[in-house]
Design a protein around this motif. Structure first.
Motif, PDB file in Angstrom:
ATOM      1  N   ILE A 293       0.832  -1.204   0.000  1.00  0.00           N
ATOM      2  CA  ILE A 293       0.000   0.000   0.000  1.00  0.00           C
ATOM      3  C   ILE A 293       0.867   1.255   0.000  1.00  0.00           C
ATOM      4  CG2 ILE A 293      -1.921  -1.139   1.176  1.00  0.00           C
ATOM      5  CD1 ILE A 293      -1.345   0.582   3.615  1.00  0.00           C
ATOM      6  N   ASN A 294       0.309   2.278  -0.564  1.00  0.00           N
ATOM      7  CA  ASN A 294       0.968   3.587  -0.556  1.00  0.00           C
ATOM      8  C   ASN A 294      -0.109   4.654  -0.510  1.00  0.00           C
ATOM      9  OD1 ASN A 294       3.098   5.348  -0.541  1.00  0.00           O
ATOM     10  ND2 ASN A 294       3.200   5.495  -2.758  1.00  0.00           N
ATOM     11  N   HIS A 295       0.115   5.703   0.251  1.00  0.00           N
ATOM     12  CA  HIS A 295      -0.877   6.769   0.433  1.00  0.00           C
ATOM     13  C   HIS A 295      -2.243   6.196   0.790  1.00  0.00           C
ATOM     14  CE1 HIS A 295       2.193   9.357  -1.016  1.00  0.00           C
ATOM     15  NE2 HIS A 295       2.188   8.835  -2.231  1.00  0.00           N
ATOM     16  N   GLY A 296      -2.242   5.146   1.612  1.00  0.00           N
ATOM     17  CA  GLY A 296      -3.500   4.594   2.115  1.00  0.00           C
ATOM     18  C   GLY A 296      -4.278   3.755   1.130  1.00  0.00           C
ATOM     19  N   GLN A 297      -3.673   3.438  -0.041  1.00  0.00           N
ATOM     20  CA  GLN A 297      -4.390   2.648  -1.041  1.00  0.00           C
ATOM     21  C   GLN A 297      -3.546   1.443  -1.463  1.00  0.00           C
ATOM     22  OE1 GLN A 297      -4.856   5.909  -3.845  1.00  0.00           O
ATOM     23  NE2 GLN A 297      -7.078   5.599  -3.766  1.00  0.00           N
ATOM     24  N   ILE A 298      -4.245   0.384  -1.900  1.00  0.00           N
ATOM     25  CA  ILE A 298      -3.521  -0.801  -2.357  1.00  0.00           C
ATOM     26  C   ILE A 298      -2.959  -0.535  -3.758  1.00  0.00           C
ATOM     27  CG2 ILE A 298      -3.778  -3.222  -3.066  1.00  0.00           C
ATOM     28  CD1 ILE A 298      -5.826  -3.539  -0.825  1.00  0.00           C
ATOM     29  N   VAL A 299      -1.661  -0.766  -3.919  1.00  0.00           N
ATOM     30  CA  VAL A 299      -1.077  -0.590  -5.261  1.00  0.00           C
ATOM     31  C   VAL A 299      -0.668  -1.946  -5.860  1.00  0.00           C
ATOM     32  CG1 VAL A 299      -0.272   1.776  -4.930  1.00  0.00           C
ATOM     33  CG2 VAL A 299       1.233  -0.104  -4.301  1.00  0.00           C
ATOM     34  N   TYR A 300      -0.611  -2.979  -5.043  1.00  0.00           N
ATOM     35  CA  TYR A 300      -0.214  -4.288  -5.548  1.00  0.00           C
ATOM     36  C   TYR A 300      -0.718  -5.350  -4.589  1.00  0.00           C
ATOM     37  CZ  TYR A 300       2.834  -8.013  -7.328  1.00  0.00           C
ATOM     38  OH  TYR A 300       3.317  -9.183  -7.852  1.00  0.00           O
ATOM     39  N   GLU A 301      -1.222  -6.467  -5.124  1.00  0.00           N
ATOM     40  CA  GLU A 301      -1.720  -7.545  -4.279  1.00  0.00           C
ATOM     41  C   GLU A 301      -1.500  -8.842  -5.032  1.00  0.00           C
ATOM     42  OE1 GLU A 301      -5.800  -7.020  -3.196  1.00  0.00           O
ATOM     43  OE2 GLU A 301      -5.824  -8.794  -1.908  1.00  0.00           O
ATOM     44  N   ASP A 302      -0.670  -9.725  -4.489  1.00  0.00           N
ATOM     45  CA  ASP A 302      -0.381 -10.984  -5.184  1.00  0.00           C
ATOM     46  C   ASP A 302       0.337 -11.941  -4.234  1.00  0.00           C
ATOM     47  OD1 ASP A 302      -0.241 -12.831  -7.216  1.00  0.00           O
ATOM     48  OD2 ASP A 302       0.722 -11.474  -8.649  1.00  0.00           O
ATOM     49  N   LYS A 303       0.616 -13.166  -4.756  1.00  0.00           N
ATOM     50  CA  LYS A 303       1.402 -14.114  -3.961  1.00  0.00           C
ATOM     51  C   LYS A 303       2.845 -13.620  -3.924  1.00  0.00           C
ATOM     52  CE  LYS A 303      -1.118 -18.296  -5.092  1.00  0.00           C
ATOM     53  NZ  LYS A 303      -1.111 -19.479  -5.948  1.00  0.00           N
ATOM     54  N   VAL A 304       3.547 -13.928  -2.822  1.00  0.00           N
ATOM     55  CA  VAL A 304       4.944 -13.501  -2.719  1.00  0.00           C
ATOM     56  C   VAL A 304       5.763 -14.158  -3.842  1.00  0.00           C
ATOM     57  CG1 VAL A 304       7.015 -13.583  -1.275  1.00  0.00           C
ATOM     58  CG2 VAL A 304       4.833 -12.994  -0.243  1.00  0.00           C
ATOM     59  N   SER A 305       5.405 -15.433  -4.170  1.00  0.00           N
ATOM     60  CA  SER A 305       6.146 -16.132  -5.238  1.00  0.00           C
ATOM     61  C   SER A 305       5.994 -15.394  -6.573  1.00  0.00           C
ATOM     62  CB  SER A 305       5.664 -17.576  -5.359  1.00  0.00           C
ATOM     63  OG  SER A 305       4.271 -17.601  -5.573  1.00  0.00           O
ATOM     64  N   ASN A 306       4.785 -14.875  -6.841  1.00  0.00           N
ATOM     65  CA  ASN A 306       4.574 -14.126  -8.095  1.00  0.00           C
ATOM     66  C   ASN A 306       5.331 -12.799  -8.070  1.00  0.00           C
ATOM     67  OD1 ASN A 306       2.975 -16.095  -9.109  1.00  0.00           O
ATOM     68  ND2 ASN A 306       1.032 -15.066  -8.631  1.00  0.00           N
ATOM     69  N   LEU A 307       5.319 -12.178  -6.890  1.00  0.00           N
ATOM     70  CA  LEU A 307       6.045 -10.913  -6.754  1.00  0.00           C
ATOM     71  C   LEU A 307       7.525 -11.136  -7.068  1.00  0.00           C
ATOM     72  CD1 LEU A 307       6.094  -7.878  -5.534  1.00  0.00           C
ATOM     73  CD2 LEU A 307       6.917  -8.985  -3.480  1.00  0.00           C
TER      74      LEU A 307
END
Lengths: 329, 299
Positions: free
Chosen positions: A230-244
């Motif tokens: 998250i940045n500035h209170g909003q989600i900017v990325y959401e995924d599995k750690v393996s995909n990240l």
């Protein structure tokens, strides 16, 4: 089944703004100026029961505010949240029986007393049976390797030792969910590893779900299966750690030290030279474009290698890149 | 281990047949079990704080000796006052009465809860996050914590102060005075707790509360009868002073300590607990409102 459901969560603080110096202080006294700070802006996410979820972002991103709302300490400005079926800010005390919390920069252990005294006090606070508390203390002592620390006044423990005791104390009542806010801040590598191992073990053996905020890529990689950035209170990325890791951690950094002076001509496709010296080089490359083997072969051809280090780039760098991709301006 | 869901016990209770048919009062047994657990919880906070207060016994004992200095100063001042007045008794109080009265006031003052300082520190350091994330009542926690801390200070100050005043002014008041004074002193402590908590909750808004405590302390010194017993106030001011809560924080226990009187005792006790009831109501309201506006520093 979800243990946490958050929908359109919003938290706005009113912060006093004051100019520097005596003049600024006097002006603020006569005519205070307040600004609204949106710490969390329309956040929505879910966390499964027993999941290991990393919640990361730069300073001021809203991570800690979100955790404090989820424990019921802070009231949101708007939005909904359900933690283990409770609305945290309405059922704070009921929820407290089922969650454990660790705030990395604060302490819940009584500093002048041995940690075991706080453990026993917590046993009473969580309404546990005295014999059960002693059994649990014995188990946690072994899991966190704190058996020889429990009788020492907390103020005499090192930060790493204290944090192990802090995390163990938060697990005394067998919570279903552990909320960790920067648990590894200020710890050395060994202390971090101790805590990571113990938390993973508690997740595997007792199924405790873990929501973790951290600045440390190591925490994320060692403990979490899924990540929300998250940045500035909003989600900017959401995924599995393996995909990240696959998508954004595909680059490697290599640092080589040679026994003698080598040529600085290291032209390789897809390789970015970070530092070139007479006795060594530091470079970064994308493993999907340039095979590791090819880079290593080129580097070993150049001279007599005395030391070589291959590492992942710091997570902060990866996050910064994700932000840039999400906000090209 | 506690039930897996907080409502599971209640659900179970509903399924249990009516007590009249089973002959067992399961409902009240569960309720009393719950009360016992709650009592144990707050008692443990109190006893842990007692142990915590004694972490540095030398320092603690050293601070207790400050009461001797205070009593020596008071003895000098009031001996001179009585000499100047050329009388053995002022408004019914003799010199020994005065010193024992002031000892009781000092013991209450030094043992009163410092809740506002604790809350203020917790808000500034952010540790309030831990206090609020545990399954106890926030004010209940501070009550037990403060009582553990204040209880030790009261006992030590009495142990050091009694011999000192005995030497300076003669033997202590009769046992009835002790019973009345200690009963009212507990109520005085609760009144102080309510007021200090109200000041402490201001920390949720303004963080630092020392200035409010200073104003409050001076009001108690004057209107609570610590500087001068309320009996020595001008006649027109006495009824007003005695109707305010400050009088029941110092004057009431100290006055009955030296001049025990059953009728006055019941009257003071009733007014004191009336004020406690009012202040607990105000405290509950203020707490509900202020906890919503809390911001936790750092993180």
């Amino acid at each position: 089944m979800s243990s946490i459901t958050v929908t359109h969560l919003q938290k706005t603080f009113k912060a006093k703004r004051k100019a520097a110096g005596l003049g600024g202080s006097l002006r603020a006294l006569v005519r205070p100026v307040y600004v609204s700070v949106e710490a969390v802006r329309g956040l929505s996410f879910e966390m499964e029961t027993g999941e290991l979820l990393g919640f990361i972002g730069p300073n001021g991103a809203g991570k800690s505010t979100t955790i404090k709302i989820l424990t019921g300490i802070l009231h949101p400005s708007s939005g909904e949240a359900s933690v283990l079926g409770f609305t945290p800010w309405k059922d704070r005390q009921k929820l407290a029986y089922h969650i454990g919390t660790v705030f990395g920069q604060r302490q819940q252990l009584w500093v002048h007393l041995p940690a075991v005294d706080t453990f026993r006090l917590f046993g009473r606070i969580y309404e546990l049976d005295d014999r059960d508390v002693e059994r649990r203390i014995a188990f946690l002592s072994e899991a966190f390797e704190i058996g020889d620390l429990l009788e020492t006044p907390v103020r005499k423990l090192s930060l790493g030792q204290r944090m192990r005791c802090e995390v163990a104390a938060s697990l005394l009542h067998r919570p279903k969910l552990l909320l960790l806010d920067e648990p590894s801040i200020g710890l050395d590598v060994v202390a971090k590893q101790h805590i990571r191992d113990a938390i993973r073990r508690m997740n595997q053996e007792e199924g405790v779900g873990v929501l973790l905020t951290s600045h440390d890529a190591g925490d994320l990689e060692a403990m979490c299966k899924r990540v929300i950035i998250i940045n500035h209170g909003q989600i900017v990325y959401e995924d599995k750690v393996s995909n990240l890791k696959r998508k954004h951690l595909s680059s490697k950094m290599v640092e080589v030290r040679y026994a003698e002076t080598v040529s600085s001509d290291f032209h390789l496709d897809g390789v970015e030279m970070l530092k070139v010296g007479h006795y060594g080089v530091k470079l970064r490359f994308d493993t999907q474009r340039t095979p590791v083997q090819q880079v290593l072969a080129r580097l070993t051809e150049a001279g007599d290698v005395v030391d070589i280090t291959i590492s992942d780039p710091p997570l902060e760098e990866v996050i910064a890149r994700i932000y840039q991709e999400a906000n090209p301006s | 281990m506690r039930s897996s869901h907080p409502n599971a016990v209640e659900a179970l209770v509903r399924k249990i047949p009516c007590p009249s048919t089973t002959g067992l009062d399961v409902h009240s047994a569960l309720r009393s079990g719950r009360k016992t657990e709650t009592m144990k919880k707050y008692w443990s906070i109190l006893t842990t704080q007692v142990v915590n207060s004694l972490a540095y016994p030398g320092d603690f004992l050293g601070r207790s000796f400050s009461i001797i200095v205070f009593m020596l100063i008071f003895a000098g001042l009031w001996r001179a006052t009585f000499a100047a007045a050329g009388t053995e008794s002022i408004n019914g109080l003799t010199f020994p009465n005065m010193l024992w009265y002031l000892l009781m006031c000092e013991v209450i003052e030094l043992g009163r809860p410092r809740v506002n300082r604790v809350i203020s520190e917790q808000v500034k350091s952010g540790e309030v996050a831990y206090i609020l994330s545990k399954p106890y009542n926030f004010l209940g926690y501070h009550f037990s914590h403060g009582l553990g801390d204040g209880g030790v200070r009261v006992i030590l100050n009495l142990l050091v102060g009694i011999p000192a005043v005995w030497v300076l002014a003669g033997p202590p008041p009769p046992p009835l005075g002790w019973v009345m004074a200690l009963t009212l002193a507990f109520g005085a402590w609760v009144l102080h707790f309510c007021m200090m908590s109200l000041i402490g909750l201001l920390a949720f808004l303004v963080e630092e509360t020392n200035s409010f405590e200073l104003i409050y302390q001076k009001a108690v010194f004057v209107l609570g009868g610590m500087l001068i017993p309320l009996d020595m106030f001008p006649l027109w001011l006495q009824p007003l002073a005695k109707s305010l809560p400050f009088a029941y924080m110092m004057y009431a226990p100290a006055r009955l300590f030296v001049k025990p009187d059953l009728a006055t005792f019941w009257q003071f006790l009733a007014v004191q607990w009336l004020w406690i009831a009012v202040l607990i109501g105000v405290l509950a309201l203020v707490y509900q409102r202020s906890v919503r506006s809390l911001t936790v520093n750092g993180g």
